[in-house]
Design an enzyme around this catalytic site. Structure first.
Site, PDB file in Angstrom:
ATOM      1  N   ARG B 338       0.798  -1.214   0.000  1.00 40.66           N
ATOM      2  CA  ARG B 338       0.000   0.000   0.000  1.00 40.66           C
ATOM      3  C   ARG B 338       0.836   1.272   0.000  1.00 40.66           C
ATOM      4  O   ARG B 338       0.544   2.212  -0.722  1.00 40.66           O
ATOM      5  CB  ARG B 338      -0.891   0.010   1.235  1.00 40.66           C
ATOM      6  CG  ARG B 338      -1.866  -1.111   1.174  1.00 40.66           C
ATOM      7  CD  ARG B 338      -2.720  -1.168   2.381  1.00 40.66           C
ATOM      8  NE  ARG B 338      -3.778  -2.143   2.104  1.00 40.66           N
ATOM      9  CZ  ARG B 338      -4.656  -2.555   2.996  1.00 40.66           C
ATOM     10  NH1 ARG B 338      -4.613  -2.074   4.221  1.00 40.66           N
ATOM     11  NH2 ARG B 338      -5.573  -3.419   2.665  1.00 40.66           N
ATOM     12  N   GLU B 454      -6.196  -2.804  16.647  1.00 39.13           N
ATOM     13  CA  GLU B 454      -5.542  -1.656  16.029  1.00 39.13           C
ATOM     14  C   GLU B 454      -5.025  -0.674  17.086  1.00 39.13           C
ATOM     15  O   GLU B 454      -4.125   0.120  16.825  1.00 39.13           O
ATOM     16  CB  GLU B 454      -6.514  -0.944  15.063  1.00 39.13           C
ATOM     17  CG  GLU B 454      -5.821   0.084  14.182  1.00 39.13           C
ATOM     18  CD  GLU B 454      -6.736   0.692  13.119  1.00 39.13           C
ATOM     19  OE1 GLU B 454      -7.784   0.096  12.805  1.00 39.13           O
ATOM     20  OE2 GLU B 454      -6.386   1.779  12.606  1.00 39.13           O
TER      21      GLU B 454
HETATM   22  C1  LIG Z   1     -12.715   0.971   5.274  1.00 36.40           C
HETATM   23  C2  LIG Z   1     -11.793   0.000   5.917  1.00 36.40           C
HETATM   24  C3  LIG Z   1     -11.560  -1.244   5.329  1.00 36.40           C
HETATM   25  C4  LIG Z   1     -10.702  -2.159   5.921  1.00 36.40           C
HETATM   26  N1  LIG Z   1     -10.514  -3.362   5.324  1.00 36.40           N
HETATM   27  C5  LIG Z   1      -9.704  -4.266   5.915  1.00 36.40           C
HETATM   28  C6  LIG Z   1      -9.509  -5.545   5.330  1.00 36.40           C
HETATM   29  O1  LIG Z   1     -10.053  -5.856   4.271  1.00 36.40           O
HETATM   30  N2  LIG Z   1      -8.721  -6.420   5.955  1.00 36.40           N
HETATM   31  C7  LIG Z   1      -8.112  -6.124   7.134  1.00 36.40           C
HETATM   32  O2  LIG Z   1      -7.434  -6.972   7.666  1.00 36.40           O
HETATM   33  N3  LIG Z   1      -8.288  -4.911   7.708  1.00 36.40           N
HETATM   34  C8  LIG Z   1      -9.051  -3.982   7.140  1.00 36.40           C
HETATM   35  N4  LIG Z   1      -9.229  -2.759   7.731  1.00 36.40           N
HETATM   36  C9  LIG Z   1      -8.641  -2.484   9.043  1.00 36.40           C
HETATM   37  C10 LIG Z   1      -9.447  -3.148  10.131  1.00 36.40           C
HETATM   38  O3  LIG Z   1     -10.808  -3.075   9.823  1.00 36.40           O
HETATM   39  C11 LIG Z   1      -9.276  -2.493  11.484  1.00 36.40           C
HETATM   40  O4  LIG Z   1      -7.963  -2.284  11.743  1.00 36.40           O
HETATM   41  C12 LIG Z   1      -9.797  -3.412  12.575  1.00 36.40           C
HETATM   42  O5  LIG Z   1     -11.104  -3.793  12.298  1.00 36.40           O
HETATM   43  C13 LIG Z   1      -9.738  -2.759  13.919  1.00 36.40           C
HETATM   44  O6  LIG Z   1     -10.411  -3.559  14.860  1.00 36.40           O
HETATM   45  P1  LIG Z   1     -10.391  -3.215  16.380  1.00 36.40           P
HETATM   46  O7  LIG Z   1     -11.149  -4.294  17.053  1.00 36.40           O
HETATM   47  O8  LIG Z   1      -9.022  -2.993  16.811  1.00 36.40           O
HETATM   48  O9  LIG Z   1     -11.129  -1.825  16.544  1.00 36.40           O
HETATM   49  P2  LIG Z   1     -12.505  -1.248  16.006  1.00 36.40           P
HETATM   50  O10 LIG Z   1     -13.258  -2.203  15.214  1.00 36.40           O
HETATM   51  O11 LIG Z   1     -12.208   0.074  15.443  1.00 36.40           O
HETATM   52  O12 LIG Z   1     -13.346  -1.058  17.316  1.00 36.40           O
HETATM   53  C14 LIG Z   1     -13.143  -0.031  18.211  1.00 36.40           C
HETATM   54  C15 LIG Z   1     -14.116  -0.197  19.340  1.00 36.40           C
HETATM   55  O13 LIG Z   1     -13.757   0.642  20.389  1.00 36.40           O
HETATM   56  C16 LIG Z   1     -14.837   1.375  20.837  1.00 36.40           C
HETATM   57  N5  LIG Z   1     -14.322   2.612  21.382  1.00 36.40           N
HETATM   58  C17 LIG Z   1     -13.403   3.445  20.840  1.00 36.40           C
HETATM   59  N6  LIG Z   1     -13.159   4.448  21.667  1.00 36.40           N
HETATM   60  C18 LIG Z   1     -13.913   4.248  22.761  1.00 36.40           C
HETATM   61  C19 LIG Z   1     -14.081   4.950  23.974  1.00 36.40           C
HETATM   62  N7  LIG Z   1     -13.399   6.047  24.252  1.00 36.40           N
HETATM   63  N8  LIG Z   1     -14.964   4.462  24.869  1.00 36.40           N
HETATM   64  C20 LIG Z   1     -15.652   3.330  24.612  1.00 36.40           C
HETATM   65  N9  LIG Z   1     -15.503   2.631  23.501  1.00 36.40           N
HETATM   66  C21 LIG Z   1     -14.648   3.091  22.585  1.00 36.40           C
HETATM   67  C22 LIG Z   1     -15.736   1.503  19.680  1.00 36.40           C
HETATM   68  O14 LIG Z   1     -17.050   1.694  20.097  1.00 36.40           O
HETATM   69  C23 LIG Z   1     -15.528   0.175  19.002  1.00 36.40           C
HETATM   70  O15 LIG Z   1     -16.400  -0.757  19.581  1.00 36.40           O
HETATM   71  C24 LIG Z   1     -10.070  -1.827   7.134  1.00 36.40           C
HETATM   72  C25 LIG Z   1     -10.290  -0.594   7.716  1.00 36.40           C
HETATM   73  C26 LIG Z   1     -11.119   0.335   7.107  1.00 36.40           C
HETATM   74  C27 LIG Z   1     -11.254   1.670   7.704  1.00 36.40           C
END
Ligand SMILES: Cc1cc2nc3c(=O)[nH]c(=O)nc-3n(C[C@H](O)[C@H](O)[C@H](O)COP(=O)(O)OP(=O)(O)OC[C@H]3O[C@@H](n4cnc5c(N)ncnc54)[C@H](O)[C@@H]3O)c2cc1C
Ligand code: HEM
Ligand code: SF4
Ligand code: FES
Lengths: 225, 668, 249
Positions: B338, B454
């Protein structure tokens, strides 16, 4: 930890009963219509014989109780559903464009059902009640069998313009009820299949047009001839 | 500058995790019931962790700011999830996934973590299939794979363009099952606004009930931050509107180090910006690069003609098109990683070859793929002399079956039909590799505080490979944290319930309240959004795809000035004790403004180009990135100091590579 | 472009609520509907009026958060789109647009256009899952082959984003489309079939408890559903429920 409430009480169960009774009523409509058709040919004998048969033959009598029960169940259940449905959205929309996504009759089943119910009451009063408890003149056929002369009563009723018109309007209501109801019953029972559902729908539309139309043609015919 | 201990287990790379797990102290079921765990965030990482910990028997409280855990930002991931299953028999293996990830990350990630990730990747797919996740299948009923940028095997599992959705719904269903059992208490529409540290250990959080506006105290024996990335510091990004850094930043202010905050991924294929009020950017999945070819006109006149609407892309002949990725990187072509693809697009547009009104867009063209598939399909169907129209029709049908929903999405947004005219795309901020520093056990520098998904920095180095974030989120949540959090909690079985009446809780609550009241009482007249937009512009211009010393220094000054203005001029309507999205936004933007400065500081101190971090001072004559392994093969972990984000102290974790040789990434 | 907006304002669940009329200009046709509301809100803040509260997050049609009832239709006049994917080019300059929250007894209004859809979560909690714990020792993902057509149909059902447009649209505020989509997804997969009976009973039961209406099969939900979830799923659920009801003790 089964929470089955079986075939009563849940929203789905209520609908199964609606669909089964509705379809049963549809089959009754066919039988009723076949019996009524002699009125179109002025065949007094066939009609009176049919009426006699319907009121006396034991099996038919048994089925007729099922029919009364169905009408009752279908109506009560339908009105209960309608009330629940209204309660599910206590504060309505200021602007609601129902026509954008559903046909009129599907949105007005309770209204159409109620019209049908009113019709049934009046209809039963003027024919069924009279036949059973009221006064119907006697009539003897060629072989000397004695019948009640429902034919004359019916023809007399349909010669009244208001009655004939009421009958026609009610059939329109029934037609609309079935326009949605027929195929809907199959969906309710889960009898759906990409291959057959289009046929059921077509059959439903045909049924909703033909059956009420033929029913309505009788008073119109009598009125106009 | 002290050195950090990542607590990497001894032993050969491939055995570390197995041995580590075998030695982990266990907590008996009876004791687990006496231990509380807070999980903030219900994305892939959070839902998976909350469900798994609850299954084990811990009391879990889970938080998210959306109205349902199912709506976490993970839902938006499109393309797929990697796993070293080698179902395609194309030479994939745990080691190759590990190697690709390390190399893709430009040698700025920790070997042991990445290897563990590759090891558990296969179990993730088994787990998800067992949960009923409907992955794409082939006609034989087996799982299908596609390939993604930066690798030469097909190891990506997918569910059309909605892989993140399906995986998250799987994790959400597991979470829901535990909620139904009473093992997880779910707090939706709750935002964590403070971390509570008692005796040096993370012991709880202050959360704002977003509906009533009340501040609540929640205590636990461990706190897991699964709060996602902070890409929204750039204002425009592919992240959801609510994605924020607040939880991570509060932790940072309470002692958690932030690692490599400047490592940002700019995704090459996004729908270009169209107007001032644009609120977010939409990603077009990278999987499109499997079949789409990227180009700009060869001649500047053509580019100008297209910009002014005098020419259409389809008017240009093959020889007038510059397929610049295929030209520059013949081995990987359109499938370069990327960061490489994004910079190449920027280079062409900066040179004046951009093709939309703003001059910041390139084409992603499916014409060749449509023709190729059309011919193949005609052959399969036994059509001997197909007309070009027939070929097109067949080809379009195949392309539709592969990317239909993405094409539809594109058309909905741009009102252009990508089957007939090439898509326009431009890079946009997408993912943040940087995040809270964690050790091998995913524990931060605050004992009892863990970071997953993330939100942590752990596995992707300076650049993340496509389809690896979903893998990491689920790996952390399902297969790592349940073990390592348990290890930490094993010492806490005697502790008993943590009281929320301690001065630490009171003080944290007061800090949060004061801050919010501060916003509400500010006499300014400018909506929060305006400041966020300004911050985004600074970040994008100076700390985006290319960074320089002068630019970064200027950015730091600008951000500090903006921050000062923000507190004076911001206007936050409404009240504290009610649903007040403007107030929530003010808090988030305030934190972004502090983070932005730290990102610039980090970018400034990293005097090399690696992965997504490109310092203009460090490039080859051909404009390729120049990495400086001798001086910068470390993780930069920043400690908050002196109440000022700009005074953060740098700690280095040296990266030791025993299993891969550091080479210059070459995709040529 | 310029618009006159009739927007439902309601301070909280107890408030009666009313329509308010606002003017917005400076709207361009490639703005999304929510960006148009952003413009309105910036304007309201400047005028010292509380901005309109509404739900939104991903702004790309996948999180299911946005939920406006626009000109009498859930997610507005577009087909196959959520509110955030609706663009102003669907409207004509000078139009009057009526914006209301999704209304249903089971979706109480929190404020303005924001409603509480946690009833959906509770329906899922009642059985919208496969009971497997996290485990590194599950059967290999390819151990069971699944017919492609079933896998595809399961996927189609699984694409529901839980937005609630089906409920909002339905004249009965019925949640059949939502519930049946989840029931169908699992009914179509071998992994889900093990618990299929319990699942459909519990989920329907919960759906009723939440106060959603019954299904009259009007099909409006399917038309307004941004993900094109088909009412075939409702038929499938009817079928599943019927056979379970007839066979359980
Ligand atoms: C458009 C897009 C497409 C993508 N496609 C891919 C893909 O094809 N393959 C891949 O591997 N990755 C992909 N990614 C990356 C991947 O989706 C993310 O990195 C990953 O889903 C992050 O997951 P997570 O569980 O860490 O956090 P998230 O799914 O971002 O969840 C964050 C959580 O934290 C909560 N939260 C945040 N701050 C607070 C707070 N202060 N108080 C309470 N709750 C809070 C939110 O409510 C949420 O529930 C993509 C990302 C994007 C933006
Ligand atoms: C000959 C008379 C009648 C026939 C043949 C008939 C037939 C049907 C059929 C086939 C259905 C569809 C059921 C389904 O959706 O599963 C239906 C629905 C309905 N009927 Fe009737 N009906 C008749 C009379 C009545 C009467 C007297 C009422 C009284 C109120 C009534 C009220 C309704 C209602 C409210 C529904 C809709 C239920 C729902 O889906 O919510 N019907 N009818
Ligand atoms: S079925 Fe369609 S309308 Fe209903 S919640 Fe799911 S996506 Fe929304
Ligand atoms: S905001 Fe996510 S679907 Fe509209």
């Amino acid at each position: 930890m089964s929470t089955s409430r079986g075939l009563f009480g849940t929203s789905l169960a209520r609908k199964y009963w609606m669909a089964l009774t509705g379809l049963f009523l549809c089959s009754f409509l066919v039988v009723h219509l076949l019996g009524n058709l002699p009125l179109l040919t002025g065949n007094q004998e066939a009609f009176n014989a049919y009426a006699h048969f319907m009121t006396t033959f034991p099996l038919i009598k048994a089925v007729s109780y099922l029919l009364y029960a169905s009408i009752l169940l279908h109506s009560i259940d339908g009105l209960v559903l309608a009330r629940q449905n209204m309660a599910a959205r206590p504060a309505g929309y200021v602007k609601y464009n129902g026509a954008a996504n559903a046909n009129w009759s599907s949105r007005n089943m309770a209204l159409l059902g109620t019209i049908t119910l009113l019709f049934l009451i009046i209809h039963l009063k003027s024919f069924w009640f009279e036949m059973h408890f009221g006064f119907v003149p006697n009539w003897t056929d060629a072989e000397g069998n004695l019948y009640k002369d429902l034919y004359t009563i019916t023809v007399a009723a349909f010669q009244q313009t208001w009655y004939a018109l009421f009958y026609v309007v009610a059939m329109l209501g029934l037609g609309l009820h079935l326009w949605h109801g027929f195929a809907s019953a199959f969906q309710t029972m889960g009898w759906s299949h990409p291959r057959y559902t289009p046929m059921i729908k077509a059959l439903g539309y045909g049924f909703a047009i033909m059956v009420p139309l033929l029913f309505a043609s009788i008073p119109l015919y009598i009125l106009l001839t | 500058m002290s050195s950090l201990n990542a607590h990497i287990p001894e032993g050969p790379l491939a055995d570390k995790w197995t041995h580590h797990k075998a030695k982990i102290p266990l907590v008996s079921p009876a004791n687990k019931r006496r231990l509380d765990v807070i999980v903030v965030g219900t994305g892939l990482a959070g839902s998976a962790a909350a469900a798994s910990l609850a299954e084990l028997g811990y009391n879990v409280k889970a938080f998210c700011f959306q109205d349902s855990p199912r709506r976490a930002h993970s839902i938006a991931a499109q393309g797929g999830i990697n796993a070293a299953k080698n179902y395609q028999n194309d030479g994939d293996s745990t080691f190759r996934l590990f190697y690709d990830t390390i190399k893709g990350g430009d040698y700025r990630s920790r070997e042991a973590n990445v290897h563990r990730l590759a090891e558990v990747s296969a179990s993730i797919i088994d787990q998800c299939v067992a949960q009923g996740v409907p992955f794409a299948r082939d006609y034989g009923g087996l799982l299908d794979n596609r390939s993604f940028g930066g690798v030469q095997v097909s190891r990506t599992f997918y569910a059309k363009g909605q892989t993140g959705q399906q995986l998250l719904l799987g994790a959400y269903s597991a979470l829901s099952r535990q909620v139904a059992k009473g093992r997880v208490q779910m707090f939706a529409r709750h935002e964590m606004v403070e971390l509570v540290v008692v005796d040096g250990k993370a012991r709880g959080i202050i959360a704002r009930d977003l509906v009533s506006g009340e501040l609540e105290r929640h205590s636990a024996h461990a706190v897991l931050l699964c709060t996602g990335g902070y890409g929204n510091v750039f204002y425009l990004s592919t992240n959801a509107m609510g994605s924020n850094v607040t939880a991570a930043w509060k932790a940072h202010r309470k002692g958690a180090y932030m690692a490599n905050p400047c490592f940002t991924q700019i995704h090459p294929t996004c729908i270009p910006v169209s107007g001032h009020f644009q609120s977010k950017l939409t990603l077009m999945s990278e999987s499109l690069r499997n079949d789409g070819r990227i180009w700009v006109p060869k001649k500047k006149e053509d580019a100008e003609a297209i910009r002014s609407g005098k020419k259409k892309p389809t008017d240009l002949n093959e020889e007038d098109r510059d397929y610049y990725l295929e030209r520059r990187y013949p081995a990987f072509g359109n499938l370069v990683p990327r960061d490489v693809a994004s910079r190449a697009a920027k280079e062409r547009c900066d040179a004046g070859f951009g093709i939309n009104k703003t001059g910041e867009a390139v084409y992603l063209d499916f014409a060749s793929a449509i023709e190729r598939y059309g011919k193949e399909d005609a052959h399969v169907q036994g059509i001997h002399h197909p007309t070009p129209e027939k070929i097109r029709a067949l080809g379009e049908a195949i392309v539709e079956s592969k990317y239909g929903n993405l094409f539809q999405m594109y058309e909905k947004i741009t009102a252009q039909n990508p089957y007939k005219t090439p898509m326009m795309i431009y890079p946009a901020v997408h993912y943040t590799m940087g995040g809270i520093w964690v050790d091998y056990n995913l524990m931060t520098t605050v004992p009892g505080l863990f970071a997953l998904g993330e939100a942590n920095f752990s596995d992707h180095g300076a650049n993340r490979l496509g389809a690896s974030a979903l893998m990491q989120g689920l790996a952390d949540g399902y297969f790592v944290a349940p073990y390592t959090v348990g290890t930490y909690l094993a010492d806490d079985i005697q502790t008993g319930k943590i009281s929320t009446d301690s001065p630490e809780f009171a003080e944290a609550e007061k800090t949060a309240r004061d801050r919010m009241e501060g916003f509400l009482n500010s006499n300014g007249n400018t909506p929060v959004e305006v400041f966020h937009r300004e911050l985004g512009k600074i970040m994008w211009d100076q700390c985006g795809m290319a960074r320089s010393e002068t630019g970064l220094k200027k950015a730091i000054t600008d951000i500090r000035a903006l921050r000062e203005r923000f507190y004076k001029e911001v206007k936050v309507p409404g009240k504290m004790h009610e649903m007040n999205p403007e107030l929530d936004k003010a808090g988030r933007v305030a934190d972004f403004m502090e983070l932005g400065e730290l990102m610039c500081l980090d970018a400034l101190s990293r005097e090399e180009s690696c992965g997504g971090h490109f310092r203009e001072e460090h490039q080859s004559e051909e404009g390729e990135a120049v990495r400086r392994d001798d001086d910068f093969a470390y993780v930069a972990a920043w400690e908050f100091a002196d109440h000022d984000p700009g005074k953060a102290k740098l700690h280095k974790e040296d990266l030791v590579f025993e299993n891969v040789k550091l080479i210059t990434r070459s995709y040529k | 472009m310029k618009f006159t907006l009739n927007v439902w304002r309601q301070n909280g669940p107890q408030d009666k609520g009313r329509m308010e009329t606002y003017q917005v200009d400076q709207v361009s046709d490639d703005m999304s509907f929510l960006e148009m509301i952003d413009v309105l809100n910036e304007q309201l803040i400047h005028q010292n009026i509380d901005p309109v509260v509404f739900d939104h997050d991903c702004r790309e049609g996948i999180c299911g958060m946005c939920s406006m009832f626009i000109n009498g239709e859930a997610h507005g006049p577009g087909r196959g789109v959520t509110t955030c994917q609706l663009h102003m080019r669907e409207f004509s300059d000078g139009d009057t647009i009526t914006i209301e929250p999704f209304r249903a007894k089971a979706f109480p209004i929190i404020k303005d256009l924001m409603v509480d859809r946690s009833a959906f979560d509770r329906i899922i909690q009642a059985g919208g899952f496969v009971s497997v714990n996290t485990s590194g020792n599950l059967p290999d993902a390819n151990a069971t082959r699944i017919e492609k057509s079933h896998a595809d149909a399961a996927f189609d059902a699984a694409t529901c984003i839980g937005c609630g447009a089906c409920v909002a649209t339905c004249k009965n505020a019925s949640a059949m489309l939502f519930t049946s989509a989840k029931v169908s997804q699992f009914a179509l997969l071998p992994q889900g079939q093990v618990e299929a009976s319990e699942r459909v009973l519990h989920m329907v039961n919960q759906m009723d408890l939440e106060g959603f209406g019954n299904c009259t099969n009007t099909g409006a939900c399917e038309v307004e559903c941004p993900k094109g979830i088909s009412i075939e799923n409702i038929a499938r659920m009817n079928r599943e429920y019927l056979s379970v009801s007839l066979t359980t003790k």
